[in-house]
Design an enzyme around this catalytic site. Structure first.
Site, PDB file in Angstrom:
ATOM      1  N   SER A   1       0.977  -1.331  -0.055  1.00  0.00           N
ATOM      2  CA  SER A   1      -0.117  -0.095   0.080  1.00  0.00           C
ATOM      3  C   SER A   1       0.327   1.651   0.357  1.00  0.00           C
ATOM      4  O   SER A   1       0.299   1.971  -0.099  1.00  0.00           O
ATOM      5  CB  SER A   1      -1.101   0.036   1.049  1.00  0.00           C
TER       6      SER A   1
ATOM      7  N   HIS B   1      -1.371  -2.974  -6.821  1.00  0.00           N
ATOM      8  CA  HIS B   1      -1.207  -2.777  -6.372  1.00  0.00           C
ATOM      9  C   HIS B   1      -3.275  -2.464  -6.420  1.00  0.00           C
ATOM     10  O   HIS B   1      -3.536  -1.874  -6.807  1.00  0.00           O
ATOM     11  CB  HIS B   1      -1.422  -1.038  -5.426  1.00  0.00           C
TER      12      HIS B   1
ATOM     13  N   GLU C   1      -3.326  -0.467  -9.121  1.00  0.00           N
ATOM     14  CA  GLU C   1      -3.006   0.518  -9.471  1.00  0.00           C
ATOM     15  C   GLU C   1      -1.271   0.397  -9.525  1.00  0.00           C
ATOM     16  O   GLU C   1      -0.969  -0.532  -8.813  1.00  0.00           O
ATOM     17  CB  GLU C   1      -2.239   1.714  -7.871  1.00  0.00           C
TER      18      GLU C   1
ATOM     19  N   ASN D   1      -3.357   6.053  -1.622  1.00  0.00           N
ATOM     20  CA  ASN D   1      -3.403   5.817  -0.249  1.00  0.00           C
ATOM     21  C   ASN D   1      -2.163   7.579   0.357  1.00  0.00           C
ATOM     22  O   ASN D   1      -2.801   7.512   1.419  1.00  0.00           O
ATOM     23  CB  ASN D   1      -2.317   4.771   0.283  1.00  0.00           C
TER      24      ASN D   1
HETATM   25  C1  LIG Z   1      -5.935   0.825   2.044  1.00  0.00           C
HETATM   26  C2  LIG Z   1      -5.345   0.032   0.275  1.00  0.00           C
HETATM   27  O1  LIG Z   1      -4.010  -0.043   0.426  1.00  0.00           O
HETATM   28  C3  LIG Z   1      -6.040   0.757  -0.412  1.00  0.00           C
HETATM   29  C4  LIG Z   1      -7.567   0.365  -0.451  1.00  0.00           C
HETATM   30  O2  LIG Z   1      -7.973  -0.782  -0.799  1.00  0.00           O
HETATM   31  S1  LIG Z   1      -8.791   1.773   0.291  1.00  0.00           S
HETATM   32  C5  LIG Z   1      -9.818   0.923   0.538  1.00  0.00           C
HETATM   33  C6  LIG Z   1     -10.375   1.259  -0.810  1.00  0.00           C
HETATM   34  N1  LIG Z   1     -12.159   0.620  -0.852  1.00  0.00           N
HETATM   35  C7  LIG Z   1     -12.823   0.777  -0.478  1.00  0.00           C
HETATM   36  O3  LIG Z   1     -12.882   2.607  -0.073  1.00  0.00           O
HETATM   37  C8  LIG Z   1     -14.374   0.731   0.156  1.00  0.00           C
HETATM   38  C9  LIG Z   1     -15.641   1.310   0.282  1.00  0.00           C
HETATM   39  N2  LIG Z   1     -16.486   0.815   0.227  1.00  0.00           N
HETATM   40  C10 LIG Z   1     -17.370  -0.434  -0.772  1.00  0.00           C
HETATM   41  O4  LIG Z   1     -17.098   0.608  -2.002  1.00  0.00           O
HETATM   42  C11 LIG Z   1     -18.805  -0.303  -0.324  1.00  0.00           C
HETATM   43  O5  LIG Z   1     -19.433  -0.203   1.343  1.00  0.00           O
HETATM   44  C12 LIG Z   1     -18.424  -2.055  -0.341  1.00  0.00           C
HETATM   45  C13 LIG Z   1     -18.502  -2.198  -2.076  1.00  0.00           C
HETATM   46  C14 LIG Z   1     -17.601  -2.433   0.169  1.00  0.00           C
HETATM   47  C15 LIG Z   1     -19.813  -2.845  -0.156  1.00  0.00           C
HETATM   48  O6  LIG Z   1     -20.676  -2.401  -1.040  1.00  0.00           O
HETATM   49  P1  LIG Z   1     -22.600  -2.403   0.080  1.00  0.00           P
HETATM   50  O7  LIG Z   1     -23.486  -1.713  -1.391  1.00  0.00           O
HETATM   51  O8  LIG Z   1     -22.331  -2.345   1.258  1.00  0.00           O
HETATM   52  O9  LIG Z   1     -22.868  -4.148  -0.168  1.00  0.00           O
HETATM   53  P2  LIG Z   1     -23.030  -4.881  -0.977  1.00  0.00           P
HETATM   54  O10 LIG Z   1     -24.701  -4.590  -2.083  1.00  0.00           O
HETATM   55  O11 LIG Z   1     -23.803  -6.378   0.084  1.00  0.00           O
HETATM   56  O12 LIG Z   1     -22.219  -5.369  -1.538  1.00  0.00           O
HETATM   57  C16 LIG Z   1     -21.871  -4.474  -3.276  1.00  0.00           C
HETATM   58  C17 LIG Z   1     -20.948  -5.983  -4.313  1.00  0.00           C
HETATM   59  O13 LIG Z   1     -20.150  -6.307  -3.015  1.00  0.00           O
HETATM   60  C18 LIG Z   1     -19.783  -7.805  -3.053  1.00  0.00           C
HETATM   61  N3  LIG Z   1     -19.096  -7.625  -1.584  1.00  0.00           N
HETATM   62  C19 LIG Z   1     -19.285  -6.802  -0.647  1.00  0.00           C
HETATM   63  N4  LIG Z   1     -18.423  -6.932   0.239  1.00  0.00           N
HETATM   64  C20 LIG Z   1     -17.255  -8.250  -0.502  1.00  0.00           C
HETATM   65  C21 LIG Z   1     -16.356  -9.019   0.070  1.00  0.00           C
HETATM   66  N5  LIG Z   1     -15.750  -8.299   1.308  1.00  0.00           N
HETATM   67  N6  LIG Z   1     -15.202  -9.221  -0.734  1.00  0.00           N
HETATM   68  C22 LIG Z   1     -15.963  -9.992  -2.062  1.00  0.00           C
HETATM   69  N7  LIG Z   1     -16.954  -9.205  -2.337  1.00  0.00           N
HETATM   70  C23 LIG Z   1     -17.888  -8.668  -1.701  1.00  0.00           C
HETATM   71  C24 LIG Z   1     -20.896  -7.429  -3.162  1.00  0.00           C
HETATM   72  O14 LIG Z   1     -21.497  -9.617  -2.965  1.00  0.00           O
HETATM   73  C25 LIG Z   1     -21.715  -7.599  -4.086  1.00  0.00           C
HETATM   74  O15 LIG Z   1     -21.851  -7.266  -4.955  1.00  0.00           O
HETATM   75  P3  LIG Z   1     -22.978  -7.732  -6.334  1.00  0.00           P
HETATM   76  O16 LIG Z   1     -23.263  -5.989  -6.651  1.00  0.00           O
HETATM   77  O17 LIG Z   1     -22.020  -8.420  -7.950  1.00  0.00           O
HETATM   78  O18 LIG Z   1     -23.980  -7.982  -6.407  1.00  0.00           O
HETATM   79  N1  LIG Z   2      -6.424  -4.438   3.161  1.00  0.00           N
HETATM   80  C1  LIG Z   2      -6.145  -3.598   2.702  1.00  0.00           C
HETATM   81  O1  LIG Z   2      -7.436  -3.063   2.476  1.00  0.00           O
HETATM   82  C2  LIG Z   2      -5.238  -2.993   1.163  1.00  0.00           C
HETATM   83  C3  LIG Z   2      -4.430  -3.963   1.831  1.00  0.00           C
HETATM   84  N2  LIG Z   2      -2.967  -4.225   0.646  1.00  0.00           N
HETATM   85  C4  LIG Z   2      -1.908  -4.357   1.103  1.00  0.00           C
HETATM   86  O2  LIG Z   2      -1.801  -6.041   0.913  1.00  0.00           O
HETATM   87  C5  LIG Z   2      -1.034  -6.558   1.868  1.00  0.00           C
HETATM   88  C6  LIG Z   2      -1.696  -7.306   2.740  1.00  0.00           C
HETATM   89  O3  LIG Z   2      -2.696  -6.444   3.277  1.00  0.00           O
HETATM   90  P1  LIG Z   2      -3.752  -7.435   4.050  1.00  0.00           P
HETATM   91  O4  LIG Z   2      -4.203  -8.357   3.379  1.00  0.00           O
HETATM   92  O5  LIG Z   2      -4.595  -6.726   4.565  1.00  0.00           O
HETATM   93  O6  LIG Z   2      -2.923  -7.927   5.298  1.00  0.00           O
HETATM   94  P2  LIG Z   2      -3.436  -9.693   6.527  1.00  0.00           P
HETATM   95  O7  LIG Z   2      -2.860  -9.087   7.806  1.00  0.00           O
HETATM   96  O8  LIG Z   2      -4.569  -9.969   6.357  1.00  0.00           O
HETATM   97  O9  LIG Z   2      -2.640 -11.069   5.640  1.00  0.00           O
HETATM   98  C7  LIG Z   2      -1.439 -10.599   5.671  1.00  0.00           C
HETATM   99  C8  LIG Z   2      -0.702 -12.345   5.688  1.00  0.00           C
HETATM  100  O10 LIG Z   2       0.617 -12.616   5.230  1.00  0.00           O
HETATM  101  C9  LIG Z   2       0.694 -13.559   5.959  1.00  0.00           C
HETATM  102  N3  LIG Z   2       2.764 -12.666   6.042  1.00  0.00           N
HETATM  103  C10 LIG Z   2       2.942 -12.789   6.797  1.00  0.00           C
HETATM  104  N4  LIG Z   2       4.330 -13.074   6.721  1.00  0.00           N
HETATM  105  C11 LIG Z   2       4.173 -13.648   5.970  1.00  0.00           C
HETATM  106  C12 LIG Z   2       5.300 -14.347   5.248  1.00  0.00           C
HETATM  107  N5  LIG Z   2       6.648 -13.889   5.172  1.00  0.00           N
HETATM  108  N6  LIG Z   2       5.064 -15.447   3.922  1.00  0.00           N
HETATM  109  C13 LIG Z   2       3.818 -15.246   3.523  1.00  0.00           C
HETATM  110  N7  LIG Z   2       3.161 -14.840   4.232  1.00  0.00           N
HETATM  111  C14 LIG Z   2       3.010 -13.912   5.645  1.00  0.00           C
HETATM  112  C15 LIG Z   2      -0.039 -13.202   7.107  1.00  0.00           C
HETATM  113  O11 LIG Z   2       0.254 -14.276   8.117  1.00  0.00           O
HETATM  114  P3  LIG Z   2       0.061 -13.717  10.198  1.00  0.00           P
HETATM  115  O12 LIG Z   2      -1.598 -13.375  10.110  1.00  0.00           O
HETATM  116  O13 LIG Z   2       0.081 -15.577   9.938  1.00  0.00           O
HETATM  117  O14 LIG Z   2       1.110 -13.041  10.241  1.00  0.00           O
HETATM  118  C16 LIG Z   2      -1.296 -12.984   6.861  1.00  0.00           C
HETATM  119  O15 LIG Z   2      -2.039 -14.028   6.492  1.00  0.00           O
HETATM  120  C17 LIG Z   2       0.380  -5.819   2.763  1.00  0.00           C
HETATM  121  O16 LIG Z   2       0.752  -5.335   1.980  1.00  0.00           O
HETATM  122  C18 LIG Z   2      -1.328  -4.303   2.793  1.00  0.00           C
HETATM  123  O17 LIG Z   2      -0.659  -3.137   2.484  1.00  0.00           O
HETATM  124  C19 LIG Z   2      -3.159  -3.098   0.314  1.00  0.00           C
HETATM  125  C20 LIG Z   2      -4.302  -2.712  -0.661  1.00  0.00           C
HETATM  126  C21 LIG Z   2      -5.535  -2.776   0.414  1.00  0.00           C
END
Ligand SMILES: CC(=O)CC(=O)SCCNC(=O)CCNC(=O)[C@H](O)C(C)(C)COP(=O)(O)OP(=O)(O)OC[C@H]1O[C@@H](n2cnc3c(N)ncnc32)[C@H](O)[C@@H]1OP(=O)(O)O
Ligand SMILES: NC(=O)C1=CN([C@@H]2O[C@H](COP(=O)(O)OP(=O)(O)OC[C@H]3O[C@@H](n4cnc5c(N)ncnc54)[C@H](OP(=O)(O)O)[C@@H]3O)[C@@H](O)[C@H]2O)C=CC1
Length: 291
Positions: free
Chosen positions: A119, A140, A152, A190
């Site tokens: 991320s 990403h 991304e 991010n």
């Molecule tokens: C941190 C990083 O590095 C980067 C990031 O990822 S930042 C995070 C980016 N993500 C966001 O910002 C998510 C924001 N939230 C949302 O867009 C919505 O709340 C959401 C799509 C997650 C759920 O939407 P909702 O309308 O509340 O739920 P819901 O109507 O039940 O689901 C919409 C769809 O998503 C699917 N879905 C929901 N949660 C899911 C999950 N965890 N896994 C898989 N599918 C999922 C549902 O099956 C549904 O699919 P269809 O449209 O095909 O029927």
């Molecule tokens: N969460 C999010 O919304 C997003 C996350 N990301 C990125 O994706 C990556 C994973 O995030 P996320 O899935 O949320 O994290 P989680 O904590 O859900 O999962 C990480 C997994 O990696 C495992 N792990 C740790 N060390 C190792 C290793 N050496 N070899 C193999 N597996 C290992 C962990 O095991 P254990 O639990 O046993 O330590 C765990 O099962 C991060 O880099 C995060 O920044 C990107 C986009 C969105």
């Protein structure tokens, strides 16, 4: 080069989503985690998420069965040696990611493309720990992977054009949309999203509003699908803190200072949905705000 076999490292919430979309697009997937239970849980989660897609007619039952057949798992990292593309999605900690790449590289085919789903962490620095910085880049995905349209793509300083193009083509084959980002802390999504989440936590910390009023304000006042605190819990508070630290350290600007309340929650082990407690308590049927 043709990409058919894909290795995914880390079977957490991102790893299982990435395996899900690659298998549905017809790629052979080999998923690795250090924890065998995490692999079992990931396959169960994929099964459940695909069931939801079948029940909503988004995919057929046959497509689900075929996709599940394409997913294999292993706790042995070196089993990934024969794959064409690696996507590392382990915990957001640079020491963990660097160690994974260092262990893996001697076992890879010369033309395997290496990518990280990080991320925020420097792609250039991770690439420099491998034997192929020109074949290394950021891949990403957004959470939840099966739903979010964006991937991304991040060029490290050494990433070559054929590698970037190959990853662009894979994203298109997955039916998703890619954007290009240069390699600076936390890239584009991010860099913008996480300071907003961090500011929401400061707003809570300073008592400007409660969890409910902050999330409702952004949902109804700015049309966000989730409030920022709900989204932080969904992403994982450990991951949010790690990203803020990369921004703060990498850009040396106090505007990226992680909120002390975020740090305290992570120190308490309150990581959000994955530990059933964060800004909400997830042990109740409807999540309950904790402040
Ligand atoms: C941190 C990083 O590095 C980067 C990031 O990822 S930042 C995070 C980016 N993500 C966001 O910002 C998510 C924001 N939230 C949302 O867009 C919505 O709340 C959401 C799509 C997650 C759920 O939407 P909702 O309308 O509340 O739920 P819901 O109507 O039940 O689901 C919409 C769809 O998503 C699917 N879905 C929901 N949660 C899911 C999950 N965890 N896994 C898989 N599918 C999922 C549902 O099956 C549904 O699919 P269809 O449209 O095909 O029927
Ligand atoms: N969460 C999010 O919304 C997003 C996350 N990301 C990125 O994706 C990556 C994973 O995030 P996320 O899935 O949320 O994290 P989680 O904590 O859900 O999962 C990480 C997994 O990696 C495992 N792990 C740790 N060390 C190792 C290793 N050496 N070899 C193999 N597996 C290992 C962990 O095991 P254990 O639990 O046993 O330590 C765990 O099962 C991060 O880099 C995060 O920044 C990107 C986009 C969105």
């Amino acid at each position: 080069m043709t990409i058919q076999r894909v290795g995914i490292i880390g079977a957490g919430q991102m790893g299982n989503g990435i395996a899900h979309v690659f298998a549905l697009a017809g790629y052979e997937v080999l998923m690795n985690d250090i924890n065998a239970d995490a692999l079992t849980a990931a396959v169960q989660r994929i099964d459940k998420n695909m069931d939801r897609q079948v029940s909503r007619d988004a995919i057929s039952a046959d497509a689900k069965d075929e996709a599940l057949r394409l997913i294999n798992t292993t706790t042995t990292l070196t089993d990934l040696g024969q794959t064409d593309l690696i996507i590392e999605a382990a915990t957001e900690r640079e020491t963990i990611k660097s160690a994974i790449f260092e262990d893996l590289v001697p076992h890879l085919k010369p033309d395997t493309i290496l990518t990280s789903n990080t991320s925020s962490i420097s792609i250039t620095r991770l690439a420099a720990r491998t034997d192929r910085p020109e074949k290394f880049m950021g891949f990403h995905f957004m959470n939840p992977v099966p739903v979010m349209q964006l991937v991304e793509l991040i060029r490290g300083i050494a990433t070559d054009e054929p590698t970037f193009k190959a990853c662009e083509d894979v994203v298109a084959h997955l039916g998703k949309t890619s954007t290009a980002s240069e390699d600076f802390p936390a890239f584009i999504v991010n860099r913008i999203l996480m300071p907003m989440i961090n500011e929401a936590i400061y707003t809570l910390y300073e008592g400007v509003g409660s969890v409910k009023s902050i999330d409702t304000s952004l949902k109804l006042g700015a049309n966000h699908p989730m409030g920022p605190l709900e989204l932080a819990d969904f992403i994982g508070l450990d991951t949010c803190l790690a990203i803020m630290n990369v921004l703060h350290d990498g850009l040396a600007d106090t505007k990226y200072r992680p909120c002390p309340l975020l740090t305290k929650y992570v120190e308490a082990g309150w990581l959000g949905r994955k530990t059933k407690r964060g800004f909400y308590d997830y042990t109740t049927e409807v999540p309950t705000p904790t402040r």
